[in-house]
Design an enzyme around this catalytic site. Structure first.
Site, PDB file in Angstrom:
ATOM      1  N   ASP A  34       1.008  -1.390   0.328  1.00  7.72           N
ATOM      2  CA  ASP A  34       0.270  -0.509   0.143  1.00  7.72           C
ATOM      3  C   ASP A  34       0.966   1.282   0.071  1.00  7.72           C
ATOM      4  O   ASP A  34       1.712   1.594   0.511  1.00  7.72           O
ATOM      5  CB  ASP A  34      -0.510  -0.091   1.158  1.00  7.72           C
ATOM      6  CG  ASP A  34      -2.129   1.011   1.102  1.00  7.72           C
ATOM      7  OD1 ASP A  34      -2.629   1.809   0.009  1.00  7.72           O
ATOM      8  OD2 ASP A  34      -2.786   1.787   2.243  1.00  7.72           O
ATOM      9  N   ASN A  36       0.947   3.672  -3.293  1.00  4.29           N
ATOM     10  CA  ASN A  36       1.985   3.675  -4.330  1.00  4.29           C
ATOM     11  C   ASN A  36       1.351   5.082  -4.250  1.00  4.29           C
ATOM     12  O   ASN A  36       1.948   5.979  -4.985  1.00  4.29           O
ATOM     13  CB  ASN A  36       1.519   2.807  -5.277  1.00  4.29           C
ATOM     14  CG  ASN A  36       1.686   1.516  -5.236  1.00  4.29           C
ATOM     15  OD1 ASN A  36       2.782   1.414  -4.552  1.00  4.29           O
ATOM     16  ND2 ASN A  36       1.067   0.650  -5.957  1.00  4.29           N
ATOM     17  N   HIS A  51       2.575   3.838  -9.024  1.00  2.00           N
ATOM     18  CA  HIS A  51       2.360   2.626  -9.969  1.00  2.00           C
ATOM     19  C   HIS A  51       3.504   1.578 -10.005  1.00  2.00           C
ATOM     20  O   HIS A  51       4.061   0.130  -9.681  1.00  2.00           O
ATOM     21  CB  HIS A  51       0.735   2.262 -10.096  1.00  2.00           C
ATOM     22  CG  HIS A  51      -0.428   2.006  -9.610  1.00  2.00           C
ATOM     23  ND1 HIS A  51      -0.885   2.007  -8.417  1.00  2.00           N
ATOM     24  CD2 HIS A  51      -1.269   3.160  -9.604  1.00  2.00           C
ATOM     25  CE1 HIS A  51      -1.773   2.247  -7.756  1.00  2.00           C
ATOM     26  NE2 HIS A  51      -2.568   3.224  -8.464  1.00  2.00           N
ATOM     27  N   LEU A 145      10.716 -20.090  -5.091  1.00  4.33           N
ATOM     28  CA  LEU A 145       9.864 -19.556  -4.192  1.00  4.33           C
ATOM     29  C   LEU A 145       7.932 -19.141  -5.522  1.00  4.33           C
ATOM     30  O   LEU A 145       8.105 -19.491  -6.668  1.00  4.33           O
ATOM     31  CB  LEU A 145       9.746 -18.019  -4.423  1.00  4.33           C
ATOM     32  CG  LEU A 145       9.189 -16.414  -3.893  1.00  4.33           C
ATOM     33  CD1 LEU A 145       8.725 -17.469  -2.551  1.00  4.33           C
ATOM     34  CD2 LEU A 145       9.549 -15.618  -4.412  1.00  4.33           C
ATOM     35  N   ARG A 208      -5.619  -1.828   8.616  1.00  6.63           N
ATOM     36  CA  ARG A 208      -6.754  -2.243   8.726  1.00  6.63           C
ATOM     37  C   ARG A 208      -6.424  -3.647   7.529  1.00  6.63           C
ATOM     38  O   ARG A 208      -4.998  -3.577   6.771  1.00  6.63           O
ATOM     39  CB  ARG A 208      -7.452  -1.310   8.139  1.00  6.63           C
ATOM     40  CG  ARG A 208      -6.862  -0.926   6.257  1.00  6.63           C
ATOM     41  CD  ARG A 208      -8.041  -0.174   6.186  1.00  6.63           C
ATOM     42  NE  ARG A 208      -8.244   1.086   5.480  1.00  6.63           N
ATOM     43  CZ  ARG A 208      -7.509   2.328   5.557  1.00  6.63           C
ATOM     44  NH1 ARG A 208      -7.711   3.066   6.473  1.00  6.63           N
ATOM     45  NH2 ARG A 208      -7.040   3.316   4.271  1.00  6.63           N
ATOM     46  N   ILE A 209      -7.645  -4.192   6.856  1.00  5.20           N
ATOM     47  CA  ILE A 209      -6.811  -6.007   6.415  1.00  5.20           C
ATOM     48  C   ILE A 209      -7.556  -5.712   5.634  1.00  5.20           C
ATOM     49  O   ILE A 209      -7.225  -6.491   3.886  1.00  5.20           O
ATOM     50  CB  ILE A 209      -7.291  -6.624   6.997  1.00  5.20           C
ATOM     51  CG1 ILE A 209      -7.351  -8.613   6.761  1.00  5.20           C
ATOM     52  CG2 ILE A 209      -9.088  -7.229   6.872  1.00  5.20           C
ATOM     53  CD1 ILE A 209      -4.936  -8.734   7.153  1.00  5.20           C
TER      54      ILE A 209
HETATM   55  C1  IPE Z   1      -5.878  -2.214  -0.263  1.00  2.00           C
HETATM   56  O1  IPE Z   1      -4.983  -1.603  -1.005  1.00  2.00           O
HETATM   57  C2  IPE Z   1      -5.613  -3.820  -2.188  1.00  2.00           C
HETATM   58  C3  IPE Z   1      -4.420  -3.919  -2.634  1.00  2.00           C
HETATM   59  C4  IPE Z   1      -2.774  -3.480  -1.805  1.00  2.00           C
HETATM   60  C5  IPE Z   1      -3.491  -3.960  -3.859  1.00  2.00           C
HETATM   61  P1  IPE Z   1      -6.183  -0.387  -0.542  1.00  2.00           P
HETATM   62  O2  IPE Z   1      -5.795   1.118  -0.924  1.00  2.00           O
HETATM   63  O3  IPE Z   1      -7.466  -0.673  -2.185  1.00  2.00           O
HETATM   64  O4  IPE Z   1      -6.893  -0.483   1.169  1.00  2.00           O
HETATM   65  P2  IPE Z   1      -8.354   0.752   0.942  1.00  2.00           P
HETATM   66  O5  IPE Z   1      -8.467   1.316   0.785  1.00  2.00           O
HETATM   67  O6  IPE Z   1      -6.883   1.779   2.429  1.00  2.00           O
HETATM   68  O7  IPE Z   1      -8.304   0.112   2.459  1.00  2.00           O
HETATM   69  C1  IPE Z   2      -1.581   0.482  -3.233  1.00  2.00           C
HETATM   70  O1  IPE Z   2      -1.399   1.460  -3.115  1.00  2.00           O
HETATM   71  C2  IPE Z   2      -1.962  -0.261  -4.683  1.00  2.00           C
HETATM   72  C3  IPE Z   2      -3.429  -0.507  -5.710  1.00  2.00           C
HETATM   73  C4  IPE Z   2      -4.273  -0.639  -4.593  1.00  2.00           C
HETATM   74  C5  IPE Z   2      -3.305  -1.474  -6.171  1.00  2.00           C
HETATM   75  P1  IPE Z   2      -2.242   2.831  -3.480  1.00  2.00           P
HETATM   76  O2  IPE Z   2      -3.111   3.088  -4.958  1.00  2.00           O
HETATM   77  O3  IPE Z   2      -3.769   2.115  -3.265  1.00  2.00           O
HETATM   78  O4  IPE Z   2      -1.419   4.345  -2.684  1.00  2.00           O
HETATM   79  P2  IPE Z   2      -2.702   5.093  -1.378  1.00  2.00           P
HETATM   80  O5  IPE Z   2      -2.935   4.289  -0.768  1.00  2.00           O
HETATM   81  O6  IPE Z   2      -3.388   5.294  -2.916  1.00  2.00           O
HETATM   82  O7  IPE Z   2      -1.105   5.432  -1.475  1.00  2.00           O
HETATM   83 MG    MG Z   3      -4.322   2.230  -0.544  1.00  2.00          MG
END
Ligand code: IPE
Ligand code: IPE
Ligand code: MG
Length: 254
Positions: A34, A36, A51, A145, A208-209
């Protein structure tokens, strides 16, 4: 606690493995990658740049996990809820596996990594699916792996699917209702061939999960790492493993 550590041993990334107990490396590490978007925003760049950079981190961490002898690495790549993002962002993310595998598949093959997926992948765009199927096919005999991409994955939907599969088996009289237990439900989930993760890491400081492996992490150790995913690296992974090794896992016992 006494620890056997490999003094002066370094991995290919030249990171000191001192104090890492090589006999207590988790078999299965799951990561919620998380942060990006925030990484890009901090640099006044569009979210997709985050990303792209996150994809580079996937390469680094995969190689490091393989070097450390981790057996299963499950990466949360796209959730069933991520479709609600703007179309242009979704399209960009969907194209990433194509790019990623074009540049990285030879290295994965060389490292004996086996590419697998969990999630509702038949709903992915054709080009994405094709790239993934090709990677799976070309690595199917690899014995190192297991790199498991959770793509269009959602824990609740996975459980609903598993419950439906069990119901069908009851209807077909393949099983009796009283045969259903935790083990049987586990063996009807997308993760049926993997052990539960001992360690779950989430980057970016969120705690969170987000619908990831909700059945499988019931006794996993959770580590919330402050780095945004594009900034996460081998050193951070090893830090997480050391934290894990200092946790006491009790499984409800004493
Ligand atoms: C969880 O991250 C999904 C991935 C990392 C693929 P999100 O950014 O979607 O989660 P929330 O919305 O913060 O809970
Ligand atoms: C995780 O990074 C990647 C995906 C959920 C695809 P985010 O895109 O959720 O990045 P933030 O949480 O908005 O910073
Ligand atoms: Mg995110």
């Amino acid at each position: 606690m006494f620890k056997k550590s490999r003094n002066k041993k370094k991995t290919s990334s030249n990171i000191d493995l001192q104090e890492l107990d090589i006999h207590n490396i988790p078999k299965h590490v799951a990561i919620i990658m998380d942060g990006n978007g925030r990484w890009a925003k901090k640099r006044k760049m569009p979210r997709i740049k985050g990303h792209y950079q996150g994809m580079q981190t996937v390469k680094t961490i995969t190689k490091q996990a393989s070097d450390l002898g981790i057996e299963y690495l499950t990466l949360y790549t796209f959730s069933t809820e991520n479709w609600t993002r703007p179309e242009s962002e979704v399209n960009y993310i969907m194209n990433l596996p194509v790019d990623f595998l074009k540049t990285f598949l030879p290295e994965l093959i060389e490292k004996n990594v086996k590419v697998e997926t969990i999630g509702f992948i038949s709903n992915l765009p054709n080009s994405t699916l094709k790239a993934i199927e090709q990677a799976k096919d070309q690595t199917k005999n690899n014995t190192g792996l297991k790199l498991i991409f959770a793509m269009n994955y959602g824990g609740r939907a996975e459980i609903v699917d598993g419950v439906k599969a069990l119901y069908r088996k009851v209807q077909a009289k393949e099983i009796a209702i009283d045969d259903i237990d935790e083990e049987l439900l586990s063996s009807n989930l997308m993760t049926k061939s993997y052990p539960d993760p001992e360690l779950l890491i989430r980057t970016s400081g969120e705690q969170r999960i987000s619908n990831f492996l909700i059945w499988q992490v019931s006794y996993s150790e959770f580590i919330f790492n402050e780095k945004l995913w594009p900034d996460f690296d081998s050193e951070e992974l090893i830090k997480c493993l050391k934290i894990y090794q200092n946790r006491q896992r009790r499984f409800g016992g004493l």
